[in-house]
Design a protein around this motif. Structure first.
Motif, PDB file in Angstrom:
ATOM      1  N   PHE A  17      -5.348  -1.671  -5.220  1.00 24.09           N
ATOM      2  CA  PHE A  17      -5.159  -0.473  -4.399  1.00 24.09           C
ATOM      3  C   PHE A  17      -4.815   0.753  -5.251  1.00 24.09           C
ATOM      4  CE2 PHE A  17      -4.386  -3.996  -1.401  1.00 24.09           C
ATOM      5  CZ  PHE A  17      -5.453  -3.730  -0.548  1.00 24.09           C
ATOM      6  N   THR A  18      -4.256   0.537  -6.422  1.00 26.89           N
ATOM      7  CA  THR A  18      -4.053   1.660  -7.336  1.00 26.89           C
ATOM      8  C   THR A  18      -5.395   2.199  -7.809  1.00 26.89           C
ATOM      9  OG1 THR A  18      -1.910   0.798  -8.080  1.00 26.89           O
ATOM     10  CG2 THR A  18      -3.016   2.394  -9.509  1.00 26.89           C
ATOM     11  N   ASN A  19      -6.306   1.309  -8.189  1.00 29.21           N
ATOM     12  CA  ASN A  19      -7.644   1.738  -8.598  1.00 29.21           C
ATOM     13  C   ASN A  19      -8.361   2.489  -7.485  1.00 29.21           C
ATOM     14  OD1 ASN A  19      -7.946   0.986 -11.300  1.00 29.21           O
ATOM     15  ND2 ASN A  19      -8.466  -1.125 -10.794  1.00 29.21           N
ATOM     16  N   LEU A  20      -8.291   1.955  -6.273  1.00 22.27           N
ATOM     17  CA  LEU A  20      -8.989   2.595  -5.149  1.00 22.27           C
ATOM     18  C   LEU A  20      -8.386   3.961  -4.838  1.00 22.27           C
ATOM     19  CD1 LEU A  20      -9.501  -0.443  -2.736  1.00 22.27           C
ATOM     20  CD2 LEU A  20     -11.202   0.657  -4.198  1.00 22.27           C
ATOM     21  N   ALA A  21      -7.053   4.041  -4.829  1.00 20.76           N
ATOM     22  CA  ALA A  21      -6.410   5.322  -4.517  1.00 20.76           C
ATOM     23  C   ALA A  21      -6.685   6.356  -5.604  1.00 20.76           C
ATOM     24  CB  ALA A  21      -4.907   5.111  -4.341  1.00 20.76           C
ATOM     25  N   GLU A  22      -6.624   5.944  -6.877  1.00 25.13           N
ATOM     26  CA  GLU A  22      -6.894   6.886  -7.955  1.00 25.13           C
ATOM     27  C   GLU A  22      -8.347   7.343  -7.945  1.00 25.13           C
ATOM     28  OE1 GLU A  22      -5.617   4.916 -11.490  1.00 25.13           O
ATOM     29  OE2 GLU A  22      -3.510   5.520 -11.246  1.00 25.13           O
ATOM     30  N   ASN A  23      -9.272   6.444  -7.601  1.00 26.86           N
ATOM     31  CA  ASN A  23     -10.681   6.857  -7.466  1.00 26.86           C
ATOM     32  C   ASN A  23     -10.846   7.883  -6.365  1.00 26.86           C
ATOM     33  OD1 ASN A  23     -11.724   5.343  -9.536  1.00 26.86           O
ATOM     34  ND2 ASN A  23     -12.401   3.647  -8.252  1.00 26.86           N
ATOM     35  N   ALA A  24     -10.126   7.671  -5.253  1.00 27.84           N
ATOM     36  CA  ALA A  24     -10.211   8.627  -4.144  1.00 27.84           C
ATOM     37  C   ALA A  24      -9.668   9.982  -4.563  1.00 27.84           C
ATOM     38  CB  ALA A  24      -9.443   8.096  -2.935  1.00 27.84           C
ATOM     39  N   SER A  29     -13.661   4.468 -17.383  1.00 28.30           N
ATOM     40  CA  SER A  29     -14.313   3.437 -18.189  1.00 28.30           C
ATOM     41  C   SER A  29     -15.419   2.719 -17.434  1.00 28.30           C
ATOM     42  CB  SER A  29     -13.267   2.412 -18.640  1.00 28.30           C
ATOM     43  OG  SER A  29     -12.753   1.706 -17.524  1.00 28.30           O
ATOM     44  N   GLY A  30     -15.457   2.842 -16.115  1.00 23.69           N
ATOM     45  CA  GLY A  30     -16.459   2.123 -15.335  1.00 23.69           C
ATOM     46  C   GLY A  30     -16.081   0.687 -15.052  1.00 23.69           C
ATOM     47  N   LEU A  31     -14.808   0.329 -15.256  1.00 26.43           N
ATOM     48  CA  LEU A  31     -14.364  -1.042 -15.029  1.00 26.43           C
ATOM     49  C   LEU A  31     -13.513  -1.189 -13.767  1.00 26.43           C
ATOM     50  CD1 LEU A  31     -13.364  -2.089 -18.662  1.00 26.43           C
ATOM     51  CD2 LEU A  31     -15.295  -2.947 -17.338  1.00 26.43           C
ATOM     52  N   GLY A  32     -13.012  -0.068 -13.241  1.00 26.27           N
ATOM     53  CA  GLY A  32     -12.069  -0.135 -12.127  1.00 26.27           C
ATOM     54  C   GLY A  32     -12.608  -0.869 -10.917  1.00 26.27           C
ATOM     55  N   MET A  33     -13.787  -0.460 -10.425  1.00 34.20           N
ATOM     56  CA  MET A  33     -14.338  -1.082  -9.223  1.00 34.20           C
ATOM     57  C   MET A  33     -14.835  -2.495  -9.505  1.00 34.20           C
ATOM     58  SD  MET A  33     -13.810   0.852  -6.689  1.00 34.20           S
ATOM     59  CE  MET A  33     -14.919   0.264  -5.413  1.00 34.20           C
ATOM     60  N   ASP A  79       0.880  -8.495  -8.002  1.00 37.28           N
ATOM     61  CA  ASP A  79       0.553  -7.591  -9.108  1.00 37.28           C
ATOM     62  C   ASP A  79      -0.939  -7.255  -9.131  1.00 37.28           C
ATOM     63  OD1 ASP A  79       3.177  -7.519  -9.933  1.00 37.28           O
ATOM     64  OD2 ASP A  79       2.953  -9.147 -11.385  1.00 37.28           O
ATOM     65  N   ARG A  80      -1.780  -8.263  -8.890  1.00 36.25           N
ATOM     66  CA  ARG A  80      -3.221  -8.020  -8.867  1.00 36.25           C
ATOM     67  C   ARG A  80      -3.628  -7.124  -7.691  1.00 36.25           C
ATOM     68  NH1 ARG A  80      -5.507  -8.793 -13.712  1.00 36.25           N
ATOM     69  NH2 ARG A  80      -5.021 -10.825 -14.593  1.00 36.25           N
ATOM     70  N   LEU A  81      -2.971  -7.301  -6.563  1.00 39.71           N
ATOM     71  CA  LEU A  81      -3.297  -6.471  -5.408  1.00 39.71           C
ATOM     72  C   LEU A  81      -2.814  -5.032  -5.612  1.00 39.71           C
ATOM     73  CD1 LEU A  81      -2.593  -8.994  -2.523  1.00 39.71           C
ATOM     74  CD2 LEU A  81      -4.805  -8.249  -3.418  1.00 39.71           C
ATOM     75  N   VAL A  82      -1.697  -4.853  -6.297  1.00 46.32           N
ATOM     76  CA  VAL A  82      -1.278  -3.494  -6.677  1.00 46.32           C
ATOM     77  C   VAL A  82      -2.357  -2.860  -7.548  1.00 46.32           C
ATOM     78  CG1 VAL A  82       0.351  -2.199  -8.104  1.00 46.32           C
ATOM     79  CG2 VAL A  82       1.202  -3.867  -6.457  1.00 46.32           C
ATOM     80  N   GLN A  83      -2.930  -3.633  -8.459  1.00 50.49           N
ATOM     81  CA  GLN A  83      -4.009  -3.148  -9.319  1.00 50.49           C
ATOM     82  C   GLN A  83      -5.206  -2.712  -8.490  1.00 50.49           C
ATOM     83  OE1 GLN A  83      -5.021  -6.160 -12.154  1.00 50.49           O
ATOM     84  NE2 GLN A  83      -6.309  -4.821 -13.402  1.00 50.49           N
ATOM     85  N   THR A 129       0.833  -1.211   0.000  1.00 50.88           N
ATOM     86  CA  THR A 129       0.000   0.000   0.000  1.00 50.88           C
ATOM     87  C   THR A 129       0.862   1.254   0.000  1.00 50.88           C
ATOM     88  OG1 THR A 129      -1.689  -1.222   1.233  1.00 50.88           O
ATOM     89  CG2 THR A 129      -1.894   1.184   1.160  1.00 50.88           C
ATOM     90  N   GLU A 130       1.918   1.255   0.803  1.00 55.34           N
ATOM     91  CA  GLU A 130       2.813   2.415   0.815  1.00 55.34           C
ATOM     92  C   GLU A 130       3.460   2.633  -0.549  1.00 55.34           C
ATOM     93  OE1 GLU A 130       4.906   3.589   4.749  1.00 55.34           O
ATOM     94  OE2 GLU A 130       5.119   1.410   4.563  1.00 55.34           O
ATOM     95  N   ARG A 131       3.829   1.537  -1.211  1.00 51.79           N
ATOM     96  CA  ARG A 131       4.451   1.654  -2.522  1.00 51.79           C
ATOM     97  C   ARG A 131       3.476   2.238  -3.551  1.00 51.79           C
ATOM     98  NH1 ARG A 131       5.836  -3.213  -2.897  1.00 51.79           N
ATOM     99  NH2 ARG A 131       4.534  -4.048  -4.567  1.00 51.79           N
ATOM    100  N   VAL A 132       2.222   1.803  -3.481  1.00 54.41           N
ATOM    101  CA  VAL A 132       1.201   2.337  -4.392  1.00 54.41           C
ATOM    102  C   VAL A 132       1.003   3.825  -4.161  1.00 54.41           C
ATOM    103  CG1 VAL A 132      -1.280   2.309  -4.896  1.00 54.41           C
ATOM    104  CG2 VAL A 132      -0.015   0.165  -4.765  1.00 54.41           C
ATOM    105  N   LEU A 133       0.933   4.243  -2.893  1.00 52.46           N
ATOM    106  CA  LEU A 133       0.693   5.655  -2.584  1.00 52.46           C
ATOM    107  C   LEU A 133       1.884   6.517  -2.971  1.00 52.46           C
ATOM    108  CD1 LEU A 133      -1.153   5.330   0.833  1.00 52.46           C
ATOM    109  CD2 LEU A 133      -2.127   5.701  -1.437  1.00 52.46           C
ATOM    110  N   ARG A 134       3.105   5.993  -2.792  1.00 54.36           N
ATOM    111  CA  ARG A 134       4.280   6.748  -3.228  1.00 54.36           C
ATOM    112  C   ARG A 134       4.272   6.933  -4.739  1.00 54.36           C
ATOM    113  NH1 ARG A 134       7.213   3.596   0.555  1.00 54.36           N
ATOM    114  NH2 ARG A 134       7.932   2.241  -1.158  1.00 54.36           N
ATOM    115  N   SER A 135       3.822   5.899  -5.465  1.00 53.88           N
ATOM    116  CA  SER A 135       3.754   5.984  -6.920  1.00 53.88           C
ATOM    117  C   SER A 135       2.765   7.048  -7.354  1.00 53.88           C
ATOM    118  CB  SER A 135       3.350   4.623  -7.497  1.00 53.88           C
ATOM    119  OG  SER A 135       3.146   4.712  -8.890  1.00 53.88           O
TER     120      SER A 135
END
Length: 363
Positions: free
Chosen positions: A242-249, A304-308, A236-240, A205-211
């Motif tokens: 939390f990246t989607n969730l963080a970008e949505n936020a 695109s409506g696919l993230g969540m 890799d899937r879990l990075v996907q 999670t920290e790595r995703v947020l730093r990115s």
């Protein structure tokens, strides 16, 4: 033939004998024909089946269940229309006295085409949505490349650089969309595969947020990390996820406010919970399940409506759960819980991953 078992059958059922006269209709057919009692028994099959193809060709004339090839044992499902204009899907089986012999019994199934038509509309909507999403980046790529090819000498090096950078960004956007579409198709068909291994959700999670911060967003959230064990999943899937969730936020929730990673149990199963709280207006209760639907979008700047949808599919594949609630102090709160689910080698050995001290705050 035990007819009583078919009286409550949801589809219509008509049985006719070797003389082409009806020997049985179930309750569904009586309702469709507005018939009472046994008034349809003994009726010629042509009268009991007043369906046509909208061109005046009746089912009986086209299908001819008692004639035609003597090897036929079934009549494939096709659309036919009642005198009132309703569409029905009709199929039939033919029972013969011997192979290649005379037809002794015709069993006809009748069901409404409404469900199929709704699915057809959904597929058409899906195709239209995909076409629209693909066309948007392609339009930008085509526009800039055509301009450069025809008017190269009219632009400065800086202008050409800008155009090429835009083309590159649109190509990346198109690639991400195609990947999302493929992942959505894999989730739909149950073919989403995971390459499992030990994953530390706090570090991930920290790595995703730093990115995300490196991409241009100034970090303004607080991160709370408790004692966290290693989970067994696809990194890799879990990075996907939390990246989607963080970008949505960031995009829809006016930025992240707090991220929390702690151990948590659900129904007696040990796991790790990652909680993300944003600064936005929150997600209405009636929409909290719909956000996990394919191509569900809301508000300006929707993607695109696919993230969540992909988030939900990946978390479910890991045996986890995603919850949406109101965050304390306002905004949306999204919890992702994943079971530890260590393999025997990890569970019985010493290598369970290091533990960060409880109450550590980073930000």
């Amino acid at each position: 033939m035990d007819h009583l078992a078919f009286d409550d059958f949801p589809d219509g059922l008509i049985v006719a004998g070797p003389d082409g006269r009806v020997t049985y209709v179930n309750e569904r057919v009586r309702k469709l024909a507005r018939a009472e009692g046994d008034e349809m028994i003994g009726m010629p099959l042509a009268e009991a089946m007043p369906f046509d193809d909208l061109n005046g060709h009746t089912w009986m004339e086209c299908v001819r269940p008692y004639d035609g090839l003597n090897t036929r044992s079934a009549i494939l499902e096709q659309s036919w229309y009642s005198p009132r204009g309703s569409e029905y899907l009709i199929t039939a089986s033919l029972k013969r006295d011997r192979p290649g012999g005379r037809v002794q019994q015709v069993v006809i199934g009748i069901r409404s085409a409404r469900v199929r038509n709704r699915h057809d509309r959904e597929r058409s909507d899906l195709v239209a949505t995909v076409a629209h999403e693909l066309r948007s980046p392609l339009t930008g790529i085509k526009g800039f490349t055509s301009t450069l090819l025809t008017k190269w000498d009219r632009f400065t090096d800086e202008q050409r650089q800008f155009m090429l950078e835009t083309v590159d960004a649109e190509a990346d956007r198109l690639t991400r969309l195609i990947i999302d579409l493929l992942d959505a198709a894999r989730i739909d068909s149950g073919r989403l595969t995971l390459k499992r291994g030990p994953v530390r959700l706090d570090e991930l999670t920290e790595r995703v947020l730093r990115s995300i911060s490196a991409a241009g967003s100034e970090p303004s959230w607080r991160m709370d990390i408790g004692a966290v064990q290693t989970v067994w999943g696809d990194e890799d899937r879990l990075v996907q996820v939390f990246t989607n969730l963080a970008e949505n936020a960031m995009r829809h929730g006016h930025g992240l406010r707090r991220v929390e990673v702690v151990e948590a149990e659900r129904e007696g199963v040990h796991g790790v919970r990652v909680r993300m709280c944003d600064r936005g207006p929150g997600i209405p209760p009636e929409a909290r399940q719909r956000v996990f639907s394919r191509f569900w979008r809301s508000g300006p700047g929707a993607g695109s409506g696919l993230g969540m949808y992909i988030v939900g599919g990946i978390v479910t594949q890991h045996g986890g759960l995603v919850d949406i609630d109101d965050a304390a102090g306002g905004g949306a709160q999204i919890d992702v819980w994943l079971p530890v689910n260590e393999p025997e080698a990890l569970r019985d050995g010493d290598d369970r991953g290091s533990v960060i001290g409880s109450g550590t705050t980073r930000g």
